[in-house]
Design a protein around this motif. Structure first.
Motif, mmCIF file in Angstrom:
data_model
loop_
_atom_site.group_PDB
_atom_site.id
_atom_site.type_symbol
_atom_site.label_atom_id
_atom_site.label_comp_id
_atom_site.label_asym_id
_atom_site.label_seq_id
_atom_site.Cartn_x
_atom_site.Cartn_y
_atom_site.Cartn_z
ATOM 1 N N TYR A 121 -100.055 11.876 -13.580
ATOM 2 C CA TYR A 121 -101.465 11.495 -13.518
ATOM 3 C C TYR A 121 -101.718 10.219 -14.337
ATOM 4 C CZ TYR A 121 -106.518 11.735 -14.359
ATOM 5 O OH TYR A 121 -107.863 11.444 -14.466
ATOM 6 N N TYR A 122 -101.187 10.191 -15.568
ATOM 7 C CA TYR A 122 -101.344 8.990 -16.390
ATOM 8 C C TYR A 122 -100.683 7.778 -15.732
ATOM 9 C CZ TYR A 122 -103.249 11.631 -20.359
ATOM 10 O OH TYR A 122 -104.037 12.395 -21.171
ATOM 11 N N GLN A 123 -99.532 7.986 -15.106
ATOM 12 C CA GLN A 123 -98.868 6.890 -14.395
ATOM 13 C C GLN A 123 -99.787 6.389 -13.272
ATOM 14 O OE1 GLN A 123 -94.588 6.094 -13.474
ATOM 15 N NE2 GLN A 123 -95.904 4.667 -14.512
ATOM 16 N N ALA A 139 -98.056 8.450 -7.545
ATOM 17 C CA ALA A 139 -98.119 9.166 -8.815
ATOM 18 C C ALA A 139 -99.129 10.310 -8.761
ATOM 19 C CB ALA A 139 -98.459 8.198 -9.950
ATOM 20 N N PHE A 140 -100.315 10.055 -8.197
ATOM 21 C CA PHE A 140 -101.317 11.128 -8.099
ATOM 22 C C PHE A 140 -100.820 12.249 -7.187
ATOM 23 C CE2 PHE A 140 -104.592 7.690 -9.115
ATOM 24 C CZ PHE A 140 -104.678 8.049 -10.447
ATOM 25 N N ASN A 141 -100.160 11.897 -6.094
ATOM 26 C CA ASN A 141 -99.590 12.929 -5.219
ATOM 27 C C ASN A 141 -98.548 13.760 -5.953
ATOM 28 O OD1 ASN A 141 -100.819 12.991 -2.591
ATOM 29 N ND2 ASN A 141 -100.025 10.927 -2.260
ATOM 30 N N ASN A 142 -97.735 13.119 -6.781
ATOM 31 C CA ASN A 142 -96.748 13.867 -7.563
ATOM 32 C C ASN A 142 -97.416 14.766 -8.592
ATOM 33 O OD1 ASN A 142 -94.027 13.399 -6.648
ATOM 34 N ND2 ASN A 142 -94.378 11.262 -7.163
ATOM 35 N N ALA A 143 -98.501 14.301 -9.183
ATOM 36 C CA ALA A 143 -99.250 15.140 -10.127
ATOM 37 C C ALA A 143 -99.750 16.391 -9.416
ATOM 38 C CB ALA A 143 -100.408 14.357 -10.729
ATOM 39 N N LYS A 145 -98.481 17.736 -6.659
ATOM 40 C CA LYS A 145 -97.329 18.583 -6.315
ATOM 41 C C LYS A 145 -96.905 19.441 -7.499
ATOM 42 C CE LYS A 145 -95.344 15.544 -2.839
ATOM 43 N NZ LYS A 145 -94.333 14.527 -2.590
ATOM 44 N N LYS A 146 -96.987 18.856 -8.697
ATOM 45 C CA LYS A 146 -96.592 19.585 -9.911
ATOM 46 C C LYS A 146 -97.627 20.624 -10.324
ATOM 47 C CE LYS A 146 -92.784 17.313 -10.918
ATOM 48 N NZ LYS A 146 -91.491 17.936 -11.160
ATOM 49 N N ASP A 147 -98.892 20.345 -10.023
ATOM 50 C CA ASP A 147 -99.979 21.255 -10.398
ATOM 51 C C ASP A 147 -101.053 21.203 -9.316
ATOM 52 O OD1 ASP A 147 -102.075 22.700 -11.465
ATOM 53 O OD2 ASP A 147 -102.165 21.569 -13.351
ATOM 54 N N LYS A 148 -101.025 22.159 -8.438
ATOM 55 C CA LYS A 148 -101.937 22.193 -7.282
ATOM 56 C C LYS A 148 -103.407 22.341 -7.690
ATOM 57 C CE LYS A 148 -98.775 22.601 -3.854
ATOM 58 N NZ LYS A 148 -98.125 21.328 -3.724
ATOM 59 N N LYS A 149 -103.668 22.671 -8.944
ATOM 60 C CA LYS A 149 -105.048 22.863 -9.405
ATOM 61 C C LYS A 149 -105.523 21.732 -10.318
ATOM 62 C CE LYS A 149 -104.864 27.843 -8.997
ATOM 63 N NZ LYS A 149 -105.986 28.319 -8.246
ATOM 64 N N PHE A 150 -104.878 20.594 -10.238
ATOM 65 C CA PHE A 150 -105.193 19.451 -11.100
ATOM 66 C C PHE A 150 -106.346 18.671 -10.465
ATOM 67 C CE2 PHE A 150 -102.822 16.244 -14.016
ATOM 68 C CZ PHE A 150 -104.013 15.877 -14.599
ATOM 69 N N THR A 151 -107.559 19.110 -10.757
ATOM 70 C CA THR A 151 -108.773 18.549 -10.167
ATOM 71 C C THR A 151 -108.848 17.030 -10.307
ATOM 72 O OG1 THR A 151 -109.918 20.595 -10.730
ATOM 73 C CG2 THR A 151 -111.291 18.737 -10.135
ATOM 74 N N ASN A 152 -108.597 16.533 -11.514
ATOM 75 C CA ASN A 152 -108.733 15.089 -11.747
ATOM 76 C C ASN A 152 -107.757 14.275 -10.910
ATOM 77 O OD1 ASN A 152 -110.845 15.438 -13.494
ATOM 78 N ND2 ASN A 152 -109.610 15.300 -15.332
ATOM 79 N N ALA A 153 -106.588 14.822 -10.615
ATOM 80 C CA ALA A 153 -105.618 14.100 -9.776
ATOM 81 C C ALA A 153 -106.154 13.976 -8.346
ATOM 82 C CB ALA A 153 -104.262 14.792 -9.797
ATOM 83 N N TYR A 154 -106.754 15.040 -7.823
ATOM 84 C CA TYR A 154 -107.355 14.975 -6.486
ATOM 85 C C TYR A 154 -108.477 13.935 -6.454
ATOM 86 C CZ TYR A 154 -105.043 19.286 -4.893
ATOM 87 O OH TYR A 154 -104.123 20.231 -4.519
ATOM 88 N N ILE A 155 -109.305 13.937 -7.495
ATOM 89 C CA ILE A 155 -110.438 13.011 -7.549
ATOM 90 C C ILE A 155 -109.953 11.565 -7.648
ATOM 91 C CG2 ILE A 155 -112.422 12.299 -8.952
ATOM 92 C CD1 ILE A 155 -112.730 15.344 -9.637
ATOM 93 N N ALA A 156 -108.959 11.335 -8.504
ATOM 94 C CA ALA A 156 -108.425 9.977 -8.656
ATOM 95 C C ALA A 156 -107.783 9.494 -7.357
ATOM 96 C CB ALA A 156 -107.406 9.940 -9.797
#
Length: 186
Positions: A121-123, A139-143, A145-156
């Motif tokens: 996510y930081y990347q 990078a966001f897609n990998n975030a 994949k690692k955590d399907k509930k990572f709301t901020n990654a979906y938003i970013a």
């Protein structure tokens, strides 16, 4: 809880752990200047403790004192070259200082240390700021994949896709809303 640590410090002004714990309690209630003061006092007693430098750097970051935060975080990572929280905080600080390429180097380091969702996510944040949309999307897609509930990654990810892939952006916003229905960003 800060009152208990204040009492302990009153009994023994050299009680390093009390300054640290009171600083953490101040940090938890967003009293970052008081937290920074306590972490500075604790460092006097324990100048080789990377965790103290990390928390001090984080407090300075929250106070928007980025130029003060960076050398403190550098000290934390010099003491312990594998202290991931300090490296992660350093990424945010470098981004706030508009040092994107340095933030990218640190982000690459964190990914080599641990390929977890937060580091991806930081990347993504760094590469998006550097206008490397394709790498940020990766990078966001990998975030995710690692955590399907990572709301901020979906938003970013949706933010990147809104103008070029509006259907994908909408899908990612919907995923974020499934995870956190109260999300204002989604």
């Amino acid at each position: 809880s800060s009152d208990l640590f204040t009492s302990a410090i009153g009994l023994n002004p050299n009680y390093n752990e009390a300054y640290y714990m009171r600083g953490v309690s101040y940090e938890m209630i967003s009293e970052f200047q008081k937290a920074a003061d306590d972490f500075n006092r604790a460092i006097v007693f324990d100048p080789k403790n990377e965790e103290l430098y990390y928390h001090l750097g984080k407090a300075y970051y929250e106070l928007k004192q980025y130029n003060e935060a960076l050398p403190v975080l550098n000290r934390a990572t010099a003491i312990n070259k594998k202290y991931l929280p300090a490296f992660q905080q350093k990424i945010l600080t470098l981004m706030a200082l508009d040092q994107g390429f340095n933030a990218l180097k640190v982000s690459d380091t964190t990914l080599m240390m641990e390929g977890n969702a937060l580091n991806y996510y930081y990347q993504g944040l760094v590469t998006a700021k550097l206008n490397s949309t394709q790498k940020a999307e990766w990078a966001f897609n990998n975030a995710i994949k690692k955590d399907k509930k990572f709301t901020n990654a979906y938003i970013a990810l949706a933010g990147l896709q809104v103008s070029t892939k509006p259907e994908e952006a909408m899908k990612n916003c919907n995923e974020a809303l499934k995870i956190n229905p109260n999300s204002r960003q989604a």
